[in-house]
Design an enzyme around this catalytic site. Structure first.
Site, PDB file in Angstrom:
ATOM      1  CG  ASN A  71      -6.006   6.158   0.836  1.00  0.00           C
ATOM      2  OD1 ASN A  71      -6.296   4.984   1.080  1.00  0.00           O
ATOM      3  ND2 ASN A  71      -5.019   6.493   0.027  1.00  0.00           N
ATOM      4  CE  LYS A 117      -1.921   6.587   1.870  1.00  0.00           C
ATOM      5  NZ  LYS A 117      -0.671   7.269   1.570  1.00  0.00           N
ATOM      6  CG  HIS A 168      -2.904   6.036  -3.927  1.00  0.00           C
ATOM      7  ND1 HIS A 168      -1.585   5.907  -3.576  1.00  0.00           N
ATOM      8  CD2 HIS A 168      -3.435   6.970  -3.106  1.00  0.00           C
ATOM      9  CE1 HIS A 168      -1.330   6.745  -2.567  1.00  0.00           C
ATOM     10  NE2 HIS A 168      -2.434   7.404  -2.268  1.00  0.00           N
ATOM     11  CD  GLU A 170       0.680   4.945  -0.859  1.00  0.00           C
ATOM     12  OE1 GLU A 170      -0.285   4.254  -0.494  1.00  0.00           O
ATOM     13  OE2 GLU A 170       1.015   6.000  -0.288  1.00  0.00           O
ATOM     14  CD  GLU A 173      -3.512  11.294  -3.138  1.00  0.00           C
ATOM     15  OE1 GLU A 173      -3.888  11.579  -2.001  1.00  0.00           O
ATOM     16  OE2 GLU A 173      -3.193  10.154  -3.485  1.00  0.00           O
ATOM     17  N   GLY A 188       2.499  11.630   2.588  1.00  0.00           N
ATOM     18  CA  GLY A 188       3.162  11.126   3.787  1.00  0.00           C
ATOM     19  C   GLY A 188       4.385  11.944   4.175  1.00  0.00           C
ATOM     20  CB  SER A 196       1.190  16.358   3.829  1.00  0.00           C
ATOM     21  OG  SER A 196       2.172  15.332   3.755  1.00  0.00           O
ATOM     22  N   GLY A 242      -4.675  10.753   3.933  1.00  0.00           N
ATOM     23  CA  GLY A 242      -4.102   9.504   4.424  1.00  0.00           C
ATOM     24  C   GLY A 242      -3.901   9.553   5.930  1.00  0.00           C
TER      25      GLY A 242
HETATM   26  P1  PGA Z   1      -1.172  11.493   3.306  1.00  0.00           P
HETATM   27  O1  PGA Z   1      -1.636  10.456   2.165  1.00  0.00           O
HETATM   28  O2  PGA Z   1      -2.369  12.326   3.661  1.00  0.00           O
HETATM   29  O3  PGA Z   1      -0.728  10.611   4.440  1.00  0.00           O
HETATM   30  O4  PGA Z   1      -0.068  12.312   2.731  1.00  0.00           O
HETATM   31  C1  PGA Z   1      -2.517  10.855   1.140  1.00  0.00           C
HETATM   32  C2  PGA Z   1      -2.737   9.730   0.178  1.00  0.00           C
HETATM   33  O5  PGA Z   1      -1.781   9.013  -0.148  1.00  0.00           O
HETATM   34  O6  PGA Z   1      -3.862   9.524  -0.302  1.00  0.00           O
END
Ligand code: PGA
Length: 264
Positions: A9, A11, A105, A107, A177, A183, A223, A244
């Site tokens: 992903n 983003k 997602h 976000e 998630e 993140g 993460s 991500g």
């Molecule tokens: P991350 O993001 O691996 O950077 O934690 C995962 C995601 O938001 O899909």
């Protein structure tokens, strides 16, 4: 058995040029790949998809054509067409060769106020257009702290899949998630994740029946890195990863993919 799925992903990251450079470098790490698999002959060869920004999908789709890496989008609008300035319709993504699209997602839920009923419309529209939805759910740190994790997850799963027809159940992908792990640098432990994945599997069973729910892949995200992916996917209900930050560098992501299949 469910085939492991690892989804990058990106983003809001990577221009067209950067996406193409990634594809070239990533595929170069799998010189033995056949049309169908990155790791031909490996028992647990994972399936890989890359969710790129809309602007890179056309070029990246061409670069990935004939390779085992699938193209994915990060969002979609549920309507087929119309006066929705700035939005992208499912048919437009299908034309570009998207096999998957992420919906719901955290976000999008948190920054753009998307609710599960809207996510449900998106998932249904994708299914109608031949694109498999990756439906994200996850609790906040406060919800976990208040002991509400499983309640929140059950609500999100039921709400976000409310419009998915049973006949298409096997094409669904769910991604758990936890918002507090995205993140953050520290993922949920495999045991914490497994507990929620098992609860999600139970919701799917209630909604679609035992046979179909056993076929739906449930990814973990938050993460995920090369050094924790194999412990996560070793859990019985964790069928892959949504990645991500650790998907942005081709070499690092290739390493993560190799370890997700325990093939390194
Ligand atoms: P991350 O993001 O691996 O950077 O934690 C995962 C995601 O938001 O899909």
């Amino acid at each position: 058995m469910r085939n492991t799925l690892v989804v990058a992903n990106w983003k809001m990251q990577k221009t067209v040029a950067e996406a193409l450079a990634f594809a070239e470098a990533f595929l170069a790490r799998f010189p033995q790949r056949s049309g169908q698999a990155l790791l031909p002959g490996a028992d647990a060869a994972p399936e890989v998809a890359v969710a790129a920004p809309f602007t890179a999908l056309y070029a990246l789709g061409r670069a990935l054509q004939g390779t085992p890496v699938a193209l994915a989008a990060q969002n979609v609008h549920p309507q087929a067409q119309g006066a929705f300035t700035g939005e992208v319709a499912p048919g437009m993504l299908a034309e570009l060769g998207c096999r998957y699209a992420i919906v719901g997602h955290s976000e999008r839920r948190n920054l753009f106020d998307e609710r599960s009923d809207f996510v449900a419309e998106k998932a249904a529209a994708l299914l109608q257009h031949g694109i498999d939805p990756i439906v994200c759910v996850g609790e906040s740190v406060d919800q976990r702290g208040a002991g509400r994790t499983l309640t929140v997850i059950r609500e999100q799963v039921a709400g976000s899949l409310a419009k998915a027809p049973s006949a298409a159940a096997q094409r669904l992908v769910v991604a758990y998630e936890p918002v507090w792990a995205i993140g953050a640098g520290v993922s949920a432990t495999p045991e914490q994740a497994q507990e929620v994945h098992a609860a999600i599997r139970a919701c799917l069973q209630e909604r679609f029946g035992a046979a179909d729910s056993e076929k739906i892949r449930i990814l973990y995200g938050g993460s995920v890195k090369a050094d924790n992916v194999s412990a996560l996917v070793a859990q019985p209900d964790i069928d892959g990863a949504l990645v991500g930050g650790a998907s942005l560098q081709a070499d690092g992501f290739a390493e993560l993919v190799l370890r997700s299949g325990d093939c390194s």
